[in-house]
Design a protein around this motif. Sequence first.
Motif, PDB file in Angstrom:
ATOM      1  N   UNK A   1      10.292   8.638  -1.756  1.00 61.04           N
ATOM      2  CA  UNK A   1       9.073   8.126  -0.887  1.00 61.04           C
ATOM      3  C   UNK A   1       9.087   9.044   0.353  1.00 61.04           C
ATOM      4  N   UNK A   2      10.254   8.961   0.986  1.00 58.53           N
ATOM      5  CA  UNK A   2      10.291   9.557   2.396  1.00 58.53           C
ATOM      6  C   UNK A   2      10.090  10.980   2.312  1.00 58.53           C
ATOM      7  N   UNK A   3      10.803  11.784   1.184  1.00 62.52           N
ATOM      8  CA  UNK A   3      10.480  13.246   1.056  1.00 62.52           C
ATOM      9  C   UNK A   3       9.391  13.656   0.605  1.00 62.52           C
ATOM     10  N   UNK A   4       8.760  12.861   0.036  1.00 60.43           N
ATOM     11  CA  UNK A   4       7.413  13.192  -0.628  1.00 60.43           C
ATOM     12  C   UNK A   4       6.312  13.104   0.798  1.00 60.43           C
ATOM     13  N   UNK A   5       6.556  12.461   1.769  1.00 61.91           N
ATOM     14  CA  UNK A   5       5.794  12.517   3.051  1.00 61.91           C
ATOM     15  C   UNK A   5       6.258  13.352   4.047  1.00 61.91           C
ATOM     16  N   UNK A   6       7.464  13.388   4.319  1.00 63.59           N
ATOM     17  CA  UNK A   6       8.093  14.282   5.509  1.00 63.59           C
ATOM     18  C   UNK A   6       8.744  15.698   4.848  1.00 63.59           C
ATOM     19  N   UNK A   7       8.601  15.646   3.657  1.00 70.56           N
ATOM     20  CA  UNK A   7       9.323  16.949   3.009  1.00 70.56           C
ATOM     21  C   UNK A   7      10.920  16.646   2.797  1.00 70.56           C
TER      22      UNK A   7
ATOM     23  N   UNK B   1      13.110  18.210   4.620  1.00 73.46           N
ATOM     24  CA  UNK B   1      13.786  18.126   6.127  1.00 73.46           C
ATOM     25  C   UNK B   1      14.152  16.621   6.223  1.00 73.46           C
TER      26      UNK B   1
ATOM     27  N   UNK C   1       3.400  10.489   6.781  1.00 73.90           N
ATOM     28  CA  UNK C   1       4.668  11.540   7.375  1.00 73.90           C
ATOM     29  C   UNK C   1       4.365  11.943   8.693  1.00 73.90           C
TER      30      UNK C   1
ATOM     31  N   UNK D   1       0.803  -1.120   0.096  1.00 73.69           N
ATOM     32  CA  UNK D   1       0.023  -0.025   0.156  1.00 73.69           C
ATOM     33  C   UNK D   1       0.763   1.188  -0.151  1.00 73.69           C
ATOM     34  N   UNK D   2       0.363   2.317  -0.583  1.00 69.59           N
ATOM     35  CA  UNK D   2       0.936   3.765  -0.425  1.00 69.59           C
ATOM     36  C   UNK D   2       2.173   3.948  -1.207  1.00 69.59           C
TER      37      UNK D   2
ATOM     38  N   UNK E   1      10.657  -0.127   7.562  1.00 69.40           N
ATOM     39  CA  UNK E   1      10.180   0.109   6.373  1.00 69.40           C
ATOM     40  C   UNK E   1      11.341   0.307   5.390  1.00 69.40           C
TER      41      UNK E   1
ATOM     42  N   UNK F   1       3.900   6.362   8.769  1.00 69.71           N
ATOM     43  CA  UNK F   1       4.913   6.731   7.668  1.00 69.71           C
ATOM     44  C   UNK F   1       4.365   7.150   6.469  1.00 69.71           C
TER      45      UNK F   1
ATOM     46  N   UNK G   1       5.183  12.875  12.309  1.00 69.86           N
ATOM     47  CA  UNK G   1       6.397  12.973  12.981  1.00 69.86           C
ATOM     48  C   UNK G   1       5.972  13.512  14.382  1.00 69.86           C
TER      49      UNK G   1
ATOM     50  N   UNK H   1       6.870  21.575   6.867  1.00 67.17           N
ATOM     51  CA  UNK H   1       5.854  21.992   5.906  1.00 67.17           C
ATOM     52  C   UNK H   1       4.981  20.521   5.600  1.00 67.17           C
TER      53      UNK H   1
ATOM     54  N   UNK I   1      10.633   3.204  11.030  1.00 73.52           N
ATOM     55  CA  UNK I   1      10.957   3.647   9.572  1.00 73.52           C
ATOM     56  C   UNK I   1      12.224   2.992   9.318  1.00 73.52           C
TER      57      UNK I   1
ATOM     58  N   UNK J   1       3.898  18.081   3.646  1.00 67.98           N
ATOM     59  CA  UNK J   1       4.066  17.777   2.397  1.00 67.98           C
ATOM     60  C   UNK J   1       2.726  17.143   1.884  1.00 67.98           C
TER      61      UNK J   1
ATOM     62  N   UNK K   1      -2.913  16.882  -1.644  1.00 70.92           N
ATOM     63  CA  UNK K   1      -2.620  15.683  -2.411  1.00 70.92           C
ATOM     64  C   UNK K   1      -3.623  14.467  -1.953  1.00 70.92           C
TER      65      UNK K   1
ATOM     66  N   UNK L   1      12.142  11.047  12.513  1.00 70.05           N
ATOM     67  CA  UNK L   1      11.100  12.001  12.373  1.00 70.05           C
ATOM     68  C   UNK L   1      10.573  12.689  13.956  1.00 70.05           C
ATOM     69  N   UNK L   2      11.029  11.999  15.076  1.00 72.39           N
ATOM     70  CA  UNK L   2      10.629  12.567  16.055  1.00 72.39           C
ATOM     71  C   UNK L   2      11.818  13.027  17.096  1.00 72.39           C
TER      72      UNK L   2
END
Lengths: 176, 171
Positions: free
Chosen positions: A100-106, A108, B134, A32-33, A83, B131, B136, B32, A80, B34, B38, A62-63
């Motif tokens: 994939x990760x940039x797409x979700x988290x930006x 950053x 995203x 998925x996803x 994954x 995940x 966090x 941001x 993560x 993201x 979408x 991320x945390x």
Amino acid sequence: MRSLLLALALCAATPAVAAGDDADIVEELANAQLPDPPMEDPPEEATAVARTERLQKALRCPVCQGLSVADSPADAARAMGNRIEELVLQGYTEDQITEYFVDRYGAWVELEPPKEEHQTLFIAPFVGLSLGVLVLLVWARRREDGEPEAVPSYSPDPALSQYRDRILAELDEEAL
Amino acid sequence: MNWRVLIAGAVVTVPLVSLLAAGFGRDPKLRSNALEGRDAPSFSLRTIDGEPFSLADAKGSPVVVNFWSTWCQPCKIEHPVLMDAAEAYGPAGVHFVAVIYQDDVSKVRAYLNRAGSHWPTLEDPGGRTAIAYGVAGVPETFFIDKDGVIVRKVSGPVSQPIMVTTLEEML
């Protein structure tokens, strides 16, 4: 072969799910996803380990504050990391996984932002330093070549000469 | 006054102070959103009671997806807001879904028995859905419109005004 590797990866990463015998859910969760299919065949073990480690070091937990997925003991980082391993074993390339990760988290989420996208940021300190050195050199050169600064000349006021003479006379007397 | 020294000083200090002001002026934890604007990542999960739940089944209705855990105090502060909203907007067709984030199901069950809930609470094995969204930190809430597009993401507890305003816009 791919599904066998996938099943093995999922068993290792999520024992709780695998133990639940919900094979359909496991399969669906794993796929998925993800917008695109893997660009490569599942890699060999040594390649997969190396790719996983590189990605876990390159991506940010991320945390956490400034820690990579590899360096963080947080549950979220572990999830993560698992994954990342799953995706590597499925044949996703490092670029695909990073995207994939940039797409979700930006952006950053990357510990080191890609240089080609932030060239100004990387060049600016060197440009600033060079400009500073240039300004200093020009200033030093001008100082060397220029005329010495004129010292203001002293010309006693004739109207005050009588007072000056008197003070000097008194000082002489005291000295005696 | 030596104007040249003054100008040189200003050339150095003004950009530096501006840079520091910009840096200290924003919360480094804010990132941001993201996924706003979408398509919401699809997911099929099981509730803590073992029932299947798929986001695709809710397409055509607004959906509120809330990531939370029992160890998160702001999540508990937010809980009554979600309860009120689910009670008020559930009959109007808004689906509320909670996804457990890095928590033990027995603790979740115990908390929900005390605090109550009007929505399915989903297990997220391996944290894959978190995940994919995203996430966090918790709570994080995603407002998904009838077309399956994320119209808003709120990090931290959702206040009642934001909840009401967003839901009214989505209906």
